[in-house]
Design a protein around this motif. Structure first.
Motif, PDB file in Angstrom:
ATOM      1  N   GLY A  78      -0.584 -25.145 -15.643  1.00  0.00           N
ATOM      2  CA  GLY A  78      -1.492 -24.767 -14.572  1.00  0.00           C
ATOM      3  C   GLY A  78      -0.981 -25.252 -13.231  1.00  0.00           C
ATOM      4  N   PRO A  79      -1.485 -24.649 -12.138  1.00  0.00           N
ATOM      5  CA  PRO A  79      -1.097 -25.098 -10.801  1.00  0.00           C
ATOM      6  C   PRO A  79      -1.775 -26.406 -10.432  1.00  0.00           C
ATOM      7  CG  PRO A  79      -2.790 -23.415 -10.644  1.00  0.00           C
ATOM      8  CD  PRO A  79      -2.459 -23.546 -12.106  1.00  0.00           C
ATOM      9  N   VAL A  80      -1.076 -27.195  -9.640  1.00  0.00           N
ATOM     10  CA  VAL A  80      -1.693 -28.382  -9.041  1.00  0.00           C
ATOM     11  C   VAL A  80      -2.460 -27.899  -7.814  1.00  0.00           C
ATOM     12  CG1 VAL A  80      -1.254 -30.621  -7.938  1.00  0.00           C
ATOM     13  CG2 VAL A  80       0.211 -29.837  -9.816  1.00  0.00           C
ATOM     14  N   TRP A  81      -3.701 -28.346  -7.695  1.00  0.00           N
ATOM     15  CA  TRP A  81      -4.545 -27.913  -6.567  1.00  0.00           C
ATOM     16  C   TRP A  81      -4.223 -28.746  -5.336  1.00  0.00           C
ATOM     17  CZ3 TRP A  81      -8.032 -24.172  -5.503  1.00  0.00           C
ATOM     18  CH2 TRP A  81      -8.897 -24.384  -4.433  1.00  0.00           C
ATOM     19  N   PHE A  82      -3.881 -28.070  -4.237  1.00  0.00           N
ATOM     20  CA  PHE A  82      -3.683 -28.796  -2.977  1.00  0.00           C
ATOM     21  C   PHE A  82      -4.774 -28.434  -1.984  1.00  0.00           C
ATOM     22  CE2 PHE A  82       0.775 -28.910  -4.519  1.00  0.00           C
ATOM     23  CZ  PHE A  82       0.916 -30.292  -4.539  1.00  0.00           C
ATOM     24  N   GLU A  83      -5.017 -27.149  -1.834  1.00  0.00           N
ATOM     25  CA  GLU A  83      -6.043 -26.679  -0.905  1.00  0.00           C
ATOM     26  C   GLU A  83      -6.448 -25.296  -1.400  1.00  0.00           C
ATOM     27  OE1 GLU A  83      -2.793 -24.850   2.200  1.00  0.00           O
ATOM     28  OE2 GLU A  83      -3.824 -26.718   2.686  1.00  0.00           O
ATOM     29  N   GLU A  84      -7.567 -24.809  -0.891  1.00  0.00           N
ATOM     30  CA  GLU A  84      -8.004 -23.514  -1.384  1.00  0.00           C
ATOM     31  C   GLU A  84      -6.962 -22.452  -0.983  1.00  0.00           C
ATOM     32  OE1 GLU A  84     -11.924 -22.540  -0.341  1.00  0.00           O
ATOM     33  OE2 GLU A  84     -11.943 -20.725  -1.571  1.00  0.00           O
ATOM     34  N   SER A  85      -6.316 -21.918  -1.970  1.00  0.00           N
ATOM     35  CA  SER A  85      -5.331 -20.889  -1.632  1.00  0.00           C
ATOM     36  C   SER A  85      -5.267 -19.846  -2.739  1.00  0.00           C
ATOM     37  CB  SER A  85      -3.951 -21.512  -1.410  1.00  0.00           C
ATOM     38  OG  SER A  85      -3.222 -21.545  -2.603  1.00  0.00           O
ATOM     39  N   ASP A  86      -5.027 -18.609  -2.330  1.00  0.00           N
ATOM     40  CA  ASP A  86      -4.904 -17.511  -3.282  1.00  0.00           C
ATOM     41  C   ASP A  86      -3.762 -17.745  -4.237  1.00  0.00           C
ATOM     42  OD1 ASP A  86      -6.986 -16.101  -2.445  1.00  0.00           O
ATOM     43  OD2 ASP A  86      -5.857 -14.459  -1.514  1.00  0.00           O
ATOM     44  N   HIS A  87      -2.722 -18.388  -3.709  1.00  0.00           N
ATOM     45  CA  HIS A  87      -1.527 -18.614  -4.518  1.00  0.00           C
ATOM     46  C   HIS A  87      -1.868 -19.416  -5.779  1.00  0.00           C
ATOM     47  CE1 HIS A  87       2.603 -19.188  -5.507  1.00  0.00           C
ATOM     48  NE2 HIS A  87       2.523 -20.499  -5.408  1.00  0.00           N
ATOM     49  N   GLU A  88      -2.640 -20.472  -5.616  1.00  0.00           N
ATOM     50  CA  GLU A  88      -2.999 -21.301  -6.773  1.00  0.00           C
ATOM     51  C   GLU A  88      -3.897 -20.527  -7.745  1.00  0.00           C
ATOM     52  OE1 GLU A  88      -4.510 -24.584  -4.540  1.00  0.00           O
ATOM     53  OE2 GLU A  88      -2.487 -24.943  -3.788  1.00  0.00           O
ATOM     54  N   SER A  89      -4.779 -19.729  -7.207  1.00  0.00           N
ATOM     55  CA  SER A  89      -5.649 -18.928  -8.074  1.00  0.00           C
ATOM     56  C   SER A  89      -4.835 -17.925  -8.885  1.00  0.00           C
ATOM     57  CB  SER A  89      -6.699 -18.174  -7.252  1.00  0.00           C
ATOM     58  OG  SER A  89      -7.524 -19.102  -6.601  1.00  0.00           O
ATOM     59  N   ARG A  90      -3.842 -17.277  -8.223  1.00  0.00           N
ATOM     60  CA  ARG A  90      -2.994 -16.292  -8.937  1.00  0.00           C
ATOM     61  C   ARG A  90      -2.229 -16.988 -10.067  1.00  0.00           C
ATOM     62  NH1 ARG A  90      -5.262 -13.746  -5.324  1.00  0.00           N
ATOM     63  NH2 ARG A  90      -6.858 -14.079  -6.893  1.00  0.00           N
ATOM     64  N   PRO A 114      -8.515 -24.978 -23.244  1.00  0.00           N
ATOM     65  CA  PRO A 114      -9.219 -26.003 -22.464  1.00  0.00           C
ATOM     66  C   PRO A 114      -9.358 -25.492 -21.031  1.00  0.00           C
ATOM     67  CG  PRO A 114      -6.889 -26.530 -22.534  1.00  0.00           C
ATOM     68  CD  PRO A 114      -7.054 -25.202 -23.274  1.00  0.00           C
ATOM     69  N   ALA A 115     -10.016 -26.267 -20.187  1.00  0.00           N
ATOM     70  CA  ALA A 115     -10.180 -25.860 -18.784  1.00  0.00           C
ATOM     71  C   ALA A 115      -8.922 -26.270 -18.014  1.00  0.00           C
ATOM     72  CB  ALA A 115     -11.432 -26.511 -18.190  1.00  0.00           C
ATOM     73  N   ILE A 116      -7.930 -25.373 -18.063  1.00  0.00           N
ATOM     74  CA  ILE A 116      -6.605 -25.654 -17.494  1.00  0.00           C
ATOM     75  C   ILE A 116      -6.700 -26.022 -16.004  1.00  0.00           C
ATOM     76  CG2 ILE A 116      -4.351 -24.581 -16.985  1.00  0.00           C
ATOM     77  CD1 ILE A 116      -5.047 -22.744 -19.484  1.00  0.00           C
ATOM     78  N   SER A 117      -5.945 -27.030 -15.623  1.00  0.00           N
ATOM     79  CA  SER A 117      -5.805 -27.503 -14.225  1.00  0.00           C
ATOM     80  C   SER A 117      -7.010 -28.266 -13.683  1.00  0.00           C
ATOM     81  CB  SER A 117      -5.496 -26.350 -13.242  1.00  0.00           C
ATOM     82  OG  SER A 117      -4.135 -25.992 -13.288  1.00  0.00           O
ATOM     83  N   THR A 118      -8.082 -28.403 -14.460  1.00  0.00           N
ATOM     84  CA  THR A 118      -9.295 -29.022 -13.876  1.00  0.00           C
ATOM     85  C   THR A 118      -9.362 -30.531 -14.061  1.00  0.00           C
ATOM     86  OG1 THR A 118     -10.669 -28.741 -15.856  1.00  0.00           O
ATOM     87  CG2 THR A 118     -10.621 -26.909 -14.294  1.00  0.00           C
ATOM     88  N   GLY A 119      -8.329 -31.120 -14.677  1.00  0.00           N
ATOM     89  CA  GLY A 119      -8.306 -32.576 -14.830  1.00  0.00           C
ATOM     90  C   GLY A 119      -7.402 -33.176 -13.771  1.00  0.00           C
ATOM     91  N   ALA A 120      -6.284 -33.712 -14.212  1.00  0.00           N
ATOM     92  CA  ALA A 120      -5.339 -34.372 -13.299  1.00  0.00           C
ATOM     93  C   ALA A 120      -4.845 -33.421 -12.203  1.00  0.00           C
ATOM     94  CB  ALA A 120      -4.147 -34.891 -14.097  1.00  0.00           C
ATOM     95  N   TYR A 121      -4.784 -32.125 -12.462  1.00  0.00           N
ATOM     96  CA  TYR A 121      -4.257 -31.172 -11.482  1.00  0.00           C
ATOM     97  C   TYR A 121      -5.282 -30.756 -10.429  1.00  0.00           C
ATOM     98  CZ  TYR A 121       0.278 -30.652 -13.854  1.00  0.00           C
ATOM     99  OH  TYR A 121       1.533 -30.863 -14.379  1.00  0.00           O
ATOM    100  N   GLY A 122      -6.527 -31.186 -10.591  1.00  0.00           N
ATOM    101  CA  GLY A 122      -7.504 -31.151  -9.503  1.00  0.00           C
ATOM    102  C   GLY A 122      -8.093 -29.818  -9.090  1.00  0.00           C
ATOM    103  N   PHE A 123      -7.913 -28.755  -9.890  1.00  0.00           N
ATOM    104  CA  PHE A 123      -8.497 -27.450  -9.532  1.00  0.00           C
ATOM    105  C   PHE A 123     -10.012 -27.562  -9.654  1.00  0.00           C
ATOM    106  CE2 PHE A 123      -9.037 -22.945  -9.250  1.00  0.00           C
ATOM    107  CZ  PHE A 123      -7.823 -22.393  -8.857  1.00  0.00           C
TER     108      PHE A 123
END
Ligand code: ADP
Length: 166
Positions: A78-90, A114-123
């Motif tokens: 999964g992507p690491v969340w940095f800021e709200e961006s379309d790129h991470e959602s894609r 599982p809920a991908i990216s919603t733990g350590a990756y912060g989505f």
């Protein structure tokens, strides 16, 4: 025909054709659900993962399940969340789409995410649940695939976000 269900629990204990792992790009194990899956599967899983030579964000790789009840593990990054961006959602959409595509190719009929990216990756969990459910529905409907997909939430907060998407 396909079905989608939501439940709260530990994904490592469940019996599906495949469970999905929220892995990292090196496929070398880690914390969270990744660590729990490796612990339950045993050392053969890490050996097979390391031989795959990594996995770019948004893509998916398949291994055997070793000591897990699941026959296969599909590792997606999964992507690491940095800021709200379309790129991470894609990228998060790609995780679900590519994991489901691998499942189709291996005749996997029951799969748990599982809920991908919603733990350590912060989505953020709300938008992540919307992407998980929306992308999965779209994939299954457009390809007319028959599969049972289960979203396994570790905690109640996560479960509520999925329930809001029904
Ligand atoms: P990421 O690095 O992709 O954010 P994490 O493993 O940190 O991955 O978290 C992803 C989600 O998996 C989180 O919602 C976390 O609560 C959940 N999780 C952790 N352990 C388990 C488990 N054993 N079964 C199901 N979900 C889990």
């Amino acid at each position: 025909m396909y079905s989608i269900q939501i439940l709260q629990g530990d994904i490592t204990r469940l019996e599906f054709d495949a469970i999905v792992n929220a892995a990292n790009e090196r496929l070398n194990g880690g914390d969270g659900v990744d660590g729990a899956i490796h612990l339950a599967a045993g050392p053969g899983l890490l050996q097979e993962c390391l031989a795959l030579g990594g996995c770019p964000t948004g893509e998916a790789r398949l291994t055997k399940g070793y000591s897990l009840k699941a026959k296969y593990v599909i590792h997606t990054v999964g992507p690491v969340w940095f800021e709200e961006s379309d790129h991470e959602s894609r990228l998060l959409e790609n995780c679900y789409r590519n994991s489901l595509q691998l499942a189709v190719e291996h005749d996997i009929r029951t799969i748990a995410f599982p809920a991908i990216s919603t733990g350590a990756y912060g989505f953020p969990p709300g938008p992540a649940a919307r992407i998980a459910m929306g992308t999965t529905r779209e994939f299954l409907e457009s390809g007319n695939h028959s599969m049972e997909v289960t979203f396994v939430c570790f905690d109640e907060g996560s479960l509520r976000h999925y329930e809001a998407q029904i």
